[in-house]
Design a protein around this motif. Structure first.
Motif, PDB file in Angstrom:
ATOM      1  N   VAL A 147       0.850  -1.176   0.000  1.00 50.60           N
ATOM      2  CA  VAL A 147       0.000   0.000   0.000  1.00 50.60           C
ATOM      3  C   VAL A 147       0.897   1.240   0.000  1.00 50.60           C
ATOM      4  CG1 VAL A 147      -0.202  -0.050   2.533  1.00 50.60           C
ATOM      5  CG2 VAL A 147      -1.862   1.230   1.172  1.00 50.60           C
ATOM      6  N   THR A 148       0.630   2.155  -0.911  1.00 55.52           N
ATOM      7  CA  THR A 148       1.460   3.350  -1.034  1.00 55.52           C
ATOM      8  C   THR A 148       1.013   4.402  -0.027  1.00 55.52           C
ATOM      9  OG1 THR A 148       1.854   2.946  -3.388  1.00 55.52           O
ATOM     10  CG2 THR A 148       2.217   5.190  -2.584  1.00 55.52           C
ATOM     11  N   LEU A 149       1.959   4.883   0.775  1.00 54.11           N
ATOM     12  CA  LEU A 149       1.706   5.930   1.761  1.00 54.11           C
ATOM     13  C   LEU A 149       2.731   7.041   1.574  1.00 54.11           C
ATOM     14  CD1 LEU A 149       1.238   3.829   5.042  1.00 54.11           C
ATOM     15  CD2 LEU A 149      -0.571   4.812   3.624  1.00 54.11           C
ATOM     16  N   THR A 150       2.363   8.253   1.963  1.00 55.69           N
ATOM     17  CA  THR A 150       3.385   9.278   2.086  1.00 55.69           C
ATOM     18  C   THR A 150       4.207   8.968   3.328  1.00 55.69           C
ATOM     19  OG1 THR A 150       2.060  10.760   3.468  1.00 55.69           O
ATOM     20  CG2 THR A 150       1.814  10.976   1.060  1.00 55.69           C
ATOM     21  N   VAL A 151       5.388   9.542   3.400  1.00 53.66           N
ATOM     22  CA  VAL A 151       6.229   9.318   4.576  1.00 53.66           C
ATOM     23  C   VAL A 151       5.551   9.880   5.827  1.00 53.66           C
ATOM     24  CG1 VAL A 151       8.495   9.740   5.599  1.00 53.66           C
ATOM     25  CG2 VAL A 151       8.307   9.333   3.142  1.00 53.66           C
ATOM     26  N   ALA A 152       4.867  11.016   5.664  1.00 56.63           N
ATOM     27  CA  ALA A 152       4.158  11.608   6.803  1.00 56.63           C
ATOM     28  C   ALA A 152       3.018  10.714   7.274  1.00 56.63           C
ATOM     29  CB  ALA A 152       3.626  12.991   6.421  1.00 56.63           C
ATOM     30  N   GLU A 153       2.271  10.122   6.341  1.00 52.04           N
ATOM     31  CA  GLU A 153       1.186   9.213   6.719  1.00 52.04           C
ATOM     32  C   GLU A 153       1.728   8.003   7.457  1.00 52.04           C
ATOM     33  OE1 GLU A 153      -1.975   9.978   3.048  1.00 52.04           O
ATOM     34  OE2 GLU A 153      -0.410   8.449   2.866  1.00 52.04           O
ATOM     35  N   TYR A 154       2.819   7.452   6.963  1.00 52.91           N
ATOM     36  CA  TYR A 154       3.414   6.302   7.628  1.00 52.91           C
ATOM     37  C   TYR A 154       3.826   6.656   9.052  1.00 52.91           C
ATOM     38  CZ  TYR A 154       6.557   2.457   8.726  1.00 52.91           C
ATOM     39  OH  TYR A 154       7.154   1.384   9.334  1.00 52.91           O
ATOM     40  N   GLY A 155       4.463   7.812   9.210  1.00 54.17           N
ATOM     41  CA  GLY A 155       4.893   8.225  10.536  1.00 54.17           C
ATOM     42  C   GLY A 155       3.732   8.415  11.492  1.00 54.17           C
ATOM     43  N   SER A 156       2.646   9.031  11.016  1.00 53.84           N
ATOM     44  CA  SER A 156       1.484   9.256  11.872  1.00 53.84           C
ATOM     45  C   SER A 156       0.887   7.937  12.344  1.00 53.84           C
ATOM     46  CB  SER A 156       0.424  10.062  11.117  1.00 53.84           C
ATOM     47  OG  SER A 156       0.872  11.371  10.865  1.00 53.84           O
ATOM     48  N   ARG A 157       0.735   6.997  11.436  1.00 56.05           N
ATOM     49  CA  ARG A 157       0.157   5.706  11.819  1.00 56.05           C
ATOM     50  C   ARG A 157       1.098   4.929  12.740  1.00 56.05           C
ATOM     51  NH1 ARG A 157      -4.291   3.784   8.848  1.00 56.05           N
ATOM     52  NH2 ARG A 157      -5.003   5.266   7.241  1.00 56.05           N
ATOM     53  N   ALA A 158       2.398   4.978  12.457  1.00 52.13           N
ATOM     54  CA  ALA A 158       3.349   4.233  13.270  1.00 52.13           C
ATOM     55  C   ALA A 158       3.426   4.770  14.697  1.00 52.13           C
ATOM     56  CB  ALA A 158       4.731   4.283  12.623  1.00 52.13           C
ATOM     57  N   VAL A 159       3.294   6.071  14.854  1.00 49.58           N
ATOM     58  CA  VAL A 159       3.507   6.692  16.168  1.00 49.58           C
ATOM     59  C   VAL A 159       2.216   6.863  16.959  1.00 49.58           C
ATOM     60  CG1 VAL A 159       4.344   8.786  17.321  1.00 49.58           C
ATOM     61  CG2 VAL A 159       5.587   7.872  15.359  1.00 49.58           C
ATOM     62  N   TYR A 160       1.076   7.068  16.251  1.00 47.76           N
ATOM     63  CA  TYR A 160      -0.145   7.464  16.968  1.00 47.76           C
ATOM     64  C   TYR A 160      -1.331   6.511  16.822  1.00 47.76           C
ATOM     65  CZ  TYR A 160       2.305  11.934  17.206  1.00 47.76           C
ATOM     66  OH  TYR A 160       3.233  12.909  17.444  1.00 47.76           O
ATOM     67  N   ASP A 161      -1.260   5.520  15.946  1.00 45.85           N
ATOM     68  CA  ASP A 161      -2.437   4.704  15.661  1.00 45.85           C
ATOM     69  C   ASP A 161      -2.608   3.573  16.678  1.00 45.85           C
ATOM     70  OD1 ASP A 161      -4.582   3.426  14.558  1.00 45.85           O
ATOM     71  OD2 ASP A 161      -3.508   2.649  12.809  1.00 45.85           O
ATOM     72  N   SER A 162      -3.607   3.712  17.565  1.00 44.50           N
ATOM     73  CA  SER A 162      -3.869   2.675  18.571  1.00 44.50           C
ATOM     74  C   SER A 162      -4.464   1.419  17.936  1.00 44.50           C
ATOM     75  CB  SER A 162      -4.821   3.205  19.646  1.00 44.50           C
ATOM     76  OG  SER A 162      -6.062   3.601  19.066  1.00 44.50           O
ATOM     77  N   GLY A 163      -4.997   1.540  16.710  1.00 40.72           N
ATOM     78  CA  GLY A 163      -5.542   0.383  16.013  1.00 40.72           C
ATOM     79  C   GLY A 163      -4.491  -0.459  15.309  1.00 40.72           C
ATOM     80  N   ARG A 164      -3.249   0.011  15.319  1.00 46.10           N
ATOM     81  CA  ARG A 164      -2.128  -0.718  14.708  1.00 46.10           C
ATOM     82  C   ARG A 164      -2.442  -1.147  13.271  1.00 46.10           C
ATOM     83  NH1 ARG A 164       2.154   0.554  17.872  1.00 46.10           N
ATOM     84  NH2 ARG A 164       1.897  -0.083  20.036  1.00 46.10           N
ATOM     85  N   SER A 165      -2.900  -0.192  12.466  1.00 46.29           N
ATOM     86  CA  SER A 165      -3.300  -0.505  11.099  1.00 46.29           C
ATOM     87  C   SER A 165      -2.138  -0.940  10.212  1.00 46.29           C
ATOM     88  CB  SER A 165      -3.999   0.704  10.464  1.00 46.29           C
ATOM     89  OG  SER A 165      -3.139   1.838  10.471  1.00 46.29           O
ATOM     90  N   LEU A 166      -0.904  -0.653  10.620  1.00 43.15           N
ATOM     91  CA  LEU A 166       0.257  -1.040   9.817  1.00 43.15           C
ATOM     92  C   LEU A 166       0.692  -2.481  10.059  1.00 43.15           C
ATOM     93  CD1 LEU A 166       2.491   2.156  10.260  1.00 43.15           C
ATOM     94  CD2 LEU A 166       1.248   1.473   8.194  1.00 43.15           C
ATOM     95  N   LYS A 167       0.170  -3.083  11.109  1.00 35.80           N
ATOM     96  CA  LYS A 167       0.608  -4.432  11.480  1.00 35.80           C
ATOM     97  C   LYS A 167       0.282  -5.427  10.372  1.00 35.80           C
ATOM     98  CE  LYS A 167       0.346  -7.839  15.205  1.00 35.80           C
ATOM     99  NZ  LYS A 167      -0.262  -8.165  16.532  1.00 35.80           N
ATOM    100  N   GLY A 168       1.292  -6.177   9.937  1.00 35.83           N
ATOM    101  CA  GLY A 168       1.112  -7.203   8.929  1.00 35.83           C
ATOM    102  C   GLY A 168       0.986  -6.695   7.507  1.00 35.83           C
ATOM    103  N   ARG A 169       1.144  -5.386   7.295  1.00 39.51           N
ATOM    104  CA  ARG A 169       1.006  -4.820   5.960  1.00 39.51           C
ATOM    105  C   ARG A 169       2.381  -4.488   5.364  1.00 39.51           C
ATOM    106  NH1 ARG A 169      -3.991  -2.956   4.602  1.00 39.51           N
ATOM    107  NH2 ARG A 169      -3.066  -3.114   2.514  1.00 39.51           N
ATOM    108  N   THR A 170       2.463  -4.577   4.041  1.00 43.93           N
ATOM    109  CA  THR A 170       3.643  -4.116   3.317  1.00 43.93           C
ATOM    110  C   THR A 170       3.320  -2.743   2.751  1.00 43.93           C
ATOM    111  OG1 THR A 170       4.317  -6.361   2.737  1.00 43.93           O
ATOM    112  CG2 THR A 170       5.222  -4.571   1.413  1.00 43.93           C
ATOM    113  N   VAL A 171       4.208  -1.786   3.001  1.00 45.81           N
ATOM    114  CA  VAL A 171       3.964  -0.412   2.559  1.00 45.81           C
ATOM    115  C   VAL A 171       5.036   0.018   1.572  1.00 45.81           C
ATOM    116  CG1 VAL A 171       2.822   0.173   4.730  1.00 45.81           C
ATOM    117  CG2 VAL A 171       5.264   0.640   4.462  1.00 45.81           C
ATOM    118  N   ARG A 172       4.710   1.028   0.794  1.00 42.93           N
ATOM    119  CA  ARG A 172       5.641   1.598  -0.174  1.00 42.93           C
ATOM    120  C   ARG A 172       5.795   3.085   0.127  1.00 42.93           C
ATOM    121  NH1 ARG A 172       2.916   0.853  -4.651  1.00 42.93           N
ATOM    122  NH2 ARG A 172       3.929  -1.072  -5.363  1.00 42.93           N
TER     123      ARG A 172
END
Length: 228
Positions: free
Chosen positions: A117-142
């Motif tokens: 899934v393509t994300l901006t670097v800022a989007e990736y950082g926001s999800r990695a640091v603030y997302d309590s739902g852990r939406s990045l877990k198990g996903r491959t990002v670009r």
């Protein structure tokens, strides 16, 4: 010619502004795309003002101080016209203080289906640091950005985030692990998986980490900046 110093400077700046806006995408190094019409109008207004001022200026004047100053100011205007500066890069990113918009921890919207899934670097950082739902877990990002490095060899994929113009740029970055660093300021597209780090929403979670699977060198994009 002294009496034309001021009008000439206005003309030079106007031409430089039109050059970077009308004949390519150079203006994207300095401002967001939506400001292009205003730059074009400003450049045209400066040229019109220069021509009008030159036409109305009296033939004789006894004050030369302003003219001398105007001629000195032609140097930076000529530099903008002939040698437009590059987009902000690692130098600016390395000197960015830890300025990040205050965000509360919370659940983010679900990511689109399919990997990577393509994300901006800022989007990736926001999800990695603030997302309590852990939406990045198990996903491959670009992610796509330019390379910055610390003195200890740690390296990052980095983007500058611009709200209006380059003067308000802030930094988004992700630490890359699992692959050697390309040269600083090289543009790359990286696929990888999120590496949890620190306590959610705390400084220990910043910067986010990505375990790289692939790193591909790419050309610098036409618009090198991300929007917030």
């Amino acid at each position: 010619m002294r009496r034309y110093g001021g009008p000439f400077l206005l003309l030079l700046i106007g031409v430089a502004v039109l050059r970077v806006t009308l004949f390519g995408d150079l203006y994207l190094r300095y401002v967001q795309a939506g400001l292009r019409p205003y730059l074009i109008a400003s450049g045209a207004a400066l040229i019109l003002l220069a021509l009008t001022t030159a036409a109305l200026r009296p033939a004789h004047t006894h004050s030369h101080g302003g003219s001398r100053l105007a001629w000195l100011l032609t140097l930076p205007a000529l530099a903008l016209l002939l040698f437009p500066p590059p987009a902000l890069g690692s130098y600016s990113a390395d000197r960015e203080a830890a300025r990040r918009a205050a965000q509360g921890v919370g659940t983010f919207p679900a990511l689109p289906a399919g990997d990577p899934v393509t994300l901006t670097v800022a989007e990736y950082g926001s999800r990695a640091v603030y997302d309590s739902g852990r939406s990045l877990k198990g996903r491959t990002v670009r992610l796509t950005g330019f390379v910055t490095r610390d003195d200890d060899g740690t390296w990052y994929v980095t983007r500058l985030v611009v709200s209006c113009c380059a003067a308000d740029a802030t930094t988004a970055k992700a630490e890359i692990r699992g692959t050697p660093a390309p040269p600083t300021d090289t543009w790359v597209t990286i696929t990888g998986t999120w590496h949890p780090k620190g306590t959610l929403g705390s400084p220990t979670a910043w910067p986010p980490v990505l375990n790289a699977k692939t790193v591909t060198r790419v050309p610098e994009p036409t618009n090198p900046y991300e929007k917030p």
